[in-house]
Motif scaffolding. Structure first.
Motif, PDB file in Angstrom:
ATOM      1  N   VAL A  80      14.201  -2.500  16.486  1.00 55.70           N
ATOM      2  CA  VAL A  80      13.105  -1.849  18.561  1.00 55.70           C
ATOM      3  C   VAL A  80      13.226  -3.099  19.366  1.00 55.70           C
ATOM      4  N   PHE A  81      13.112  -4.382  19.202  1.00 56.96           N
ATOM      5  CA  PHE A  81      13.698  -5.711  19.688  1.00 56.96           C
ATOM      6  C   PHE A  81      14.778  -5.272  20.973  1.00 56.96           C
ATOM      7  N   MET A  84      13.965  -1.997  22.465  1.00 59.19           N
ATOM      8  CA  MET A  84      12.930  -2.191  23.740  1.00 59.19           C
ATOM      9  C   MET A  84      12.830  -4.011  24.398  1.00 59.19           C
ATOM     10  N   TRP A  85      13.752  -4.845  24.382  1.00 61.52           N
ATOM     11  CA  TRP A  85      13.799  -5.992  24.645  1.00 61.52           C
ATOM     12  C   TRP A  85      13.610  -6.025  25.997  1.00 61.52           C
ATOM     13  N   LEU A  86      13.001  -5.332  27.100  1.00 62.65           N
ATOM     14  CA  LEU A  86      12.991  -5.243  28.196  1.00 62.65           C
ATOM     15  C   LEU A  86      11.263  -5.338  28.238  1.00 62.65           C
ATOM     16  N   PRO A  87      11.005  -4.372  28.335  1.00 62.93           N
ATOM     17  CA  PRO A  87       9.375  -3.851  27.896  1.00 62.93           C
ATOM     18  C   PRO A  87       8.919  -5.213  27.549  1.00 62.93           C
ATOM     19  N   LEU A  88       9.263  -5.800  26.070  1.00 60.00           N
ATOM     20  CA  LEU A  88       8.490  -6.448  25.234  1.00 60.00           C
ATOM     21  C   LEU A  88       8.786  -8.064  25.853  1.00 60.00           C
ATOM     22  N   GLY A 137       5.341   4.102  22.480  1.00 53.40           N
ATOM     23  CA  GLY A 137       5.497   5.862  23.357  1.00 53.40           C
ATOM     24  C   GLY A 137       6.785   6.318  22.743  1.00 53.40           C
ATOM     25  N   GLY A 138       7.499   5.069  23.284  1.00 51.54           N
ATOM     26  CA  GLY A 138       9.309   5.001  23.076  1.00 51.54           C
ATOM     27  C   GLY A 138       9.330   5.491  21.543  1.00 51.54           C
ATOM     28  N   ILE A 139       9.163   4.663  20.770  1.00 49.24           N
ATOM     29  CA  ILE A 139       9.233   4.666  19.094  1.00 49.24           C
ATOM     30  C   ILE A 139       8.675   6.362  18.992  1.00 49.24           C
ATOM     31  N   ALA A 140       7.235   6.668  19.274  1.00 47.15           N
ATOM     32  CA  ALA A 140       7.065   7.700  18.644  1.00 47.15           C
ATOM     33  C   ALA A 140       8.124   8.438  18.650  1.00 47.15           C
ATOM     34  N   SER A 141       8.261   9.257  20.279  1.00 41.20           N
ATOM     35  CA  SER A 141       9.714   9.931  20.702  1.00 41.20           C
ATOM     36  C   SER A 141      10.748   9.971  19.956  1.00 41.20           C
ATOM     37  N   GLY A 142      10.925   8.919  18.946  1.00 39.64           N
ATOM     38  CA  GLY A 142      12.247   9.517  18.234  1.00 39.64           C
ATOM     39  C   GLY A 142      13.135   8.451  19.100  1.00 39.64           C
ATOM     40  N   ARG A 143      13.018   7.550  20.158  1.00 43.32           N
ATOM     41  CA  ARG A 143      14.537   6.902  21.124  1.00 43.32           C
ATOM     42  C   ARG A 143      14.887   6.240  20.899  1.00 43.32           C
ATOM     43  N   ALA A 152      16.902   2.058  30.246  1.00 44.99           N
ATOM     44  CA  ALA A 152      15.721   2.735  30.033  1.00 44.99           C
ATOM     45  C   ALA A 152      14.883   3.823  29.583  1.00 44.99           C
ATOM     46  N   ASP A 153      15.115   4.769  29.299  1.00 42.91           N
ATOM     47  CA  ASP A 153      15.547   5.802  28.792  1.00 42.91           C
ATOM     48  C   ASP A 153      14.098   5.941  27.846  1.00 42.91           C
ATOM     49  N   ALA A 154      14.355   4.203  26.845  1.00 41.05           N
ATOM     50  CA  ALA A 154      13.817   4.217  25.640  1.00 41.05           C
ATOM     51  C   ALA A 154      12.561   4.242  26.020  1.00 41.05           C
TER      52      ALA A 154
END
Length: 347
Positions: A80-81, A84-88, A137-143, A152-154
């Motif tokens: 996850v990190f 998703m490091w940028l949004p986190l 949302g990114g995690i739930a979508s399976g990305r 960015a797509d994540a």
């Protein structure tokens, strides 16, 4: 069974942070929309007074979430990190700036300083829940999967955007509901109706976003969609909707005693519905809780530490919230912070 048990503790911690921290973010959201210095003075004063005693304690749940993730599910934490490091990072920056803005606004002497710190606090209260929701949302979508590189797509995808907006709307809803009760408790009767209207507006926004999210999740997060539309996931969604409707009825009837509980229940049940919809995966549909779990000995110690933490910290937090909602706690005054008016100050 141990990994699944810890996974549900993680979901419980996320739900607690969504409700406790979300209420504070919601207060900051309404601070942002309160208007200019004159028009927004009384709502902002109420927000400061209501948040003062408890806002730092609510972040305990976020720390709890992080500790469980990196200890119990290190593979998930890394994936996850990494992806998703940028949004986190943006959410973390918002979290720090939000606390700094809130802490520094009250003792600031000049109007320009208060406006600056207030803008930092209020804007960060919008940024942080949005990016945290976008990550979920990114995690739930399976990305997100093990080895997924940052892109960015994540987090900038339809499911993430809807989840981020829903997080902001849910926070605004909780914040307005609690501020209704706080306004009555502090004798600001005119602000009771002020925040009641905003609570109903936020609830309407949640309904609209949820309806928009139905076709989005159907096509973009199919595993979660199927979990939310059948079995326990569907039951929890329906219970959350009933609690939301009950909150609206209580607000319309100006019955503020129980609406806080129904609003919290609606958000918490939604988080648990998401947890049921994702199972058995932590990262749909690539990593289950069993595959992501740490060493068995680590998990056993994590359970022991969690039980000890609940026994020691849980009652203290319950007492803190009870004292706050029953008027036993007061935030610092200008005299306490030595922020009285100085010659030439503009307040």
């Amino acid at each position: 069974m141990m990994p699944e048990l810890i996974a549900w503790v993680l979901v419980l911690a996320v739900a607690a942070y969504a409700c406790a921290g979300g209420t504070d973010y919601g207060a900051g959201f309404w601070d942002l929309l309160a208007g200019g210095a004159d028009r927004g003075e009384r709502p902002r004063r109420l927000i400061d007074h209501a948040m003062g005693p408890v806002w730092e304690a609510n972040n305990v749940w976020l720390i709890f979430v992080l500790v469980i993730m990196w200890t119990g599910f290190p593979t998930t934490f890394q994936a996850v990190f990494a992806a998703m490091w940028l949004p986190l990072a943006l959410a973390a920056v918002g979290l720090v700036l939000r606390g700094a803005g809130f802490a520094l606004r009250k003792p600031a002497r000049r109007l320009t300083q208060r406006r600056f710190y207030g803008a930092v606090f209020a804007s960060s209260s919008l940024v942080t829940p949005f990016f945290l929701g976008a990550v979920l949302g990114g995690i739930a979508s399976g990305r997100v999967a093990v080895g997924t590189t940052a892109s960015a797509d994540a987090w900038a995808n339809p499911t993430s955007v809807i989840a981020g907006l829903l997080a902001v709307a849910a926070a605004a809803f909780l914040g307005a509901v609690f501020l209704c009760s706080d306004a009555r408790r502090f004798g600001a009767e005119d602000l009771v109706g002020y925040f009641r209207r905003r609570a109903l507006t936020a609830l309407g926004a949640i309904v609209v976003l949820a309806l928009i999210g139905l076709p989005v999740t159907h096509s973009d997060a199919r595993h979660v969609w199927e979990g939310l539309t059948r079995g326990l996931g569907l039951l929890l969604v329906l219970l959350a909707a009933v609690c939301g409707l009950g909150t609206a009825v209580l607000l319309a009837r100006r019955s503020y005693r129980w609406c806080r509980y129904t609003s919290v229940a609606s958000v918490a049940l939604t988080v648990f519905a998401w947890g049921f919809a994702q199972r058995p995966y932590l990262l749909p549909t690539s990593l289950t809780a069993a595959d992501a779990a740490g060493a068995p000995q680590t998990l056993r110690w994590l359970v022991i530490v969690t039980v000890v933490a609940i026994v020691l910290i849980g009652p203290a937090l319950v007492l803190l919230y009870w004292m706050d909602t029953h008027g036993e706690l007061d935030s610092l005054t200008d005299a306490d912070t030595q922020a009285g008016r100085a010659p030439g100050d503009t307040l």
